[in-house]
Scaffold this active site. Structure first.
Site, PDB file in Angstrom:
ATOM      1  CG  HIS A 268      -1.851   1.134   1.338  1.00 20.47           C
ATOM      2  ND1 HIS A 268      -3.162   1.064   0.939  1.00 20.47           N
ATOM      3  CD2 HIS A 268      -1.673   2.401   1.791  1.00 20.47           C
ATOM      4  CE1 HIS A 268      -3.753   2.234   1.146  1.00 20.47           C
ATOM      5  NE2 HIS A 268      -2.867   3.073   1.670  1.00 20.47           N
ATOM      6  CD  GLU A 269       1.521   3.581   3.697  1.00 22.47           C
ATOM      7  OE1 GLU A 269       1.693   4.646   3.065  1.00 22.47           O
ATOM      8  OE2 GLU A 269       0.489   3.337   4.363  1.00 22.47           O
ATOM      9  CG  HIS A 272       0.189   6.224  -0.548  1.00 24.62           C
ATOM     10  ND1 HIS A 272      -0.821   6.963  -1.122  1.00 24.62           N
ATOM     11  CD2 HIS A 272      -0.390   5.537   0.479  1.00 24.62           C
ATOM     12  CE1 HIS A 272      -1.969   6.719  -0.455  1.00 24.62           C
ATOM     13  NE2 HIS A 272      -1.729   5.858   0.506  1.00 24.62           N
ATOM     14  CD  GLU A 298      -5.841   5.536   0.573  1.00 24.55           C
ATOM     15  OE1 GLU A 298      -4.919   6.358   0.753  1.00 24.55           O
ATOM     16  OE2 GLU A 298      -5.893   4.449   1.175  1.00 24.55           O
TER      17      GLU A 298
HETATM   18 ZN    ZN Z   1      -3.183   5.169   1.918  1.00 26.27          ZN
END
Ligand code: ZN
Length: 505
Positions: A268-269, A272, A298
């Site tokens: 997830h990170e 980003h 997101e």
């Molecule tokens: Zn996030």
């Protein structure tokens, strides 16, 4: 550009770069605070950060900056290229937002944020919602007042949404959320009534942290994260920060009895992080190159976490790796078993623990409550009851305490209203981007199963990351996918995937 105009623009650029670099320093200090700072430095660091943010505030509200912006805004946009005009437009918006609100109101909001946070922490710990009621009431009043100054043409709630999801309004969100609700509530109910959860026992056990870290690092690198321009460390809550596109810091946390949670936080990170590392090569210290909005950010983390890493292809590619890292756990595990185990859908009380099917209902519940609080149809005192009723209607579960219910999120304690929709809009954008990608790059699923992520990353770099703030989310979605945001993409994805996984009719 004429020479005069060009020197005015140059003056603006220098001021904006200075503000952006100070912001980068602040962000690096934040990372340091969360990752390696000794606990004893908490007070001195708070003072440093507040001095720095005061300096940034003074520079961002300097009347000379306002004069430059007024001069430039009077010009015909055609005197500038798209990036230059975007810098002017964004700087003007930021300047107006910071200077339109009376100082007294800004101070009261800042004070209530720090006091409110403390009150919320205590109320949550003691399971006493009533202690938090006065703070929440005052915040709603203040944020309504704030909205009148900043965006006088918008309703108070739309003004609050606008900080996080530029240009998006209740008029657009409500019908989308109604459609999701109509489809997801019956799907969640059907999964629950099927009462047949897959075996997940092999995801539990003993997973040495050094092995987890090496695995996370490897997958992050496979996805295209550059460790030459980024780092991965440990913090209490995973986040993506850092001071510049060439210095992106992602974090995760480890539990030695479960590696999936940490690994998916890394993925997830990294999503980003790839957005930040993929920013346009020019103007990197200027607003045009910055990430579009919270929701688009997101969409990039969820794109990798869900569309890629929760797919069958991803399981096909990494099963052997998991087996070689954790041989005892993965001895007899098949691709299908792994795929089922990482796609469990089960209602939970806590939003941040929710899966992709149930998560939107946590967001819709909060959205309905926030809109009710802003239009006056919901009273703050009634929130625990309303919360629990909605949980029961939407997810079929009721939290036993307010700590696990209405008091669970930090957002309201800092006066952040209008933020929650970004999470679900992000999931919708991610799915719509993915559907476009598989049309344009038909080998995508094959590439995932082969661990060849470069074409995926390059596509996202080109279509989204390098576009910075040139477009609003609505414009970007239309440009990338050829149609406005259409929740049908996400609904079909969930219906097809979970009906098959849970063998529903
Ligand atoms: Zn996030």
């Amino acid at each position: 550009m004429t020479t005069v105009l060009s020197s005015v623009y140059q003056d603006l650029v220098e001021r904006l770069e200075e503000i952006s670099r100070l912001g980068g320093i602040m962000s690096t200090l934040h990372w340091d605070q969360e990752v390696i700072m000794p606990a004893g430095a908490a007070d001195s660091r708070a003072h440093q950060l507040s001095t720095l943010s005061g300096l940034i505030h003074d520079k961002s509200t300097d009347p000379k900056l306002g004069e430059l912006l007024d001069l430039l805004q009077k010009e015909d946009p055609s005197a500038f290229n798209a990036v230059e005009w975007c810098n002017i437009r964004e700087a003007k918006r930021d300047y107006d937002m910071q200077t339109r609100v009376p100082k007294k109101l800004v101070q009261e909001i800042t004070e209530l944020s720090s006091r409110g946070h403390h009150i919320w922490v205590e109320a949550r710990k003691e399971n006493r919602f009533t202690d938090f009621v006065p703070t929440l009431k005052r915040f709603i009043e203040l944020k309504k007042e704030w909205a009148q100054y900043v965006f006088p043409d918008k309703t108070a709630y739309d003004a609050n949404i606008d900080i996080f999801e530029r240009g998006t309004t209740m008029a657009e969100i409500t019908p989308i959320f109604e459609q999701l609700k109509a489809e997801l509530v019956p799907l969640i109910k059907a999964i629950r009534e099927k009462n047949q959860q897959p075996d997940t026992s092999f995801t539990q056990g003993k997973f040495p942290i050094e092995k987890q870290e090496a695995l996370g690092r490897r997958i992050s690198q496979d996805m295209g994260f550059s460790f030459d321009q980024g780092r991965m460390d440990v913090s209490v809550h995973p986040f993506c920060g850092g001071g510049h596109a060439t210095d992106v810091r992602i974090t995760t946390r480890y539990r030695d009895d479960n590696f999936i949670e940490s690994l998916y936080a890394v993925i997830h990170e990294t999503g980003h992080g790839l957005y930040e590392q993929g920013r346009m090569a020019e103007s990197r210290d200027l607003p045009a190159s910055e990430a579009s909005t919270m929701g688009i950010h997101e969409s990039q983390s969820l794109f990798w976490e869900r569309m890629i890493a929760q797919s069958r292809g991803f399981c096909t590619h990494y099963l052997e790796t998991f087996r070689s890292v954790f041989p005892e756990n993965f001895k007899d595990v098949t691709v299908d078993a792994l795929y089922a185990a990482i796609n469990v859908s089960e209602p939970s009380f806590i939003r941040v623990e929710a899966d992709e099917v149930t998560y939107p209902m946590h967001v819709i519940l909060r959205y309905e409550i926030e809109t009710g609080l802003f239009d006056g149809s919901i009273a703050v005192e009634d929130l625990p009851q309303i919360w629990n009723d909605k949980m029961l209607n939407y997810l079929g579960v009721q939290p036993p305490t307010d700590t696990q219910g209405v008091l669970q999120d930090v957002h309201w304690s800092g006066g952040m209203f209008g933020y929650f929709p970004s999470y679900t809009l992000g999931a919708l954008y991610a799915c719509q981007f993915y559907n476009t990608m598989i049309r344009e790059l038909p080998d995508t699923e094959k590439n995932i199963a082969a661990g060849n992520f470069a074409p995926i990353k390059n596509w996202l770099n080109k279509k989204i990351h390098r576009q910075g703030k040139l477009y609003t989310p609505a414009e970007l979605v239309k440009r990338v996918t050829g149609e406005p945001l259409n929740p049908g993409n996400f609904i079909d994805y969930l219906q097809i995937k979970y009906r098959a996984l849970y063998q529903l009719d």
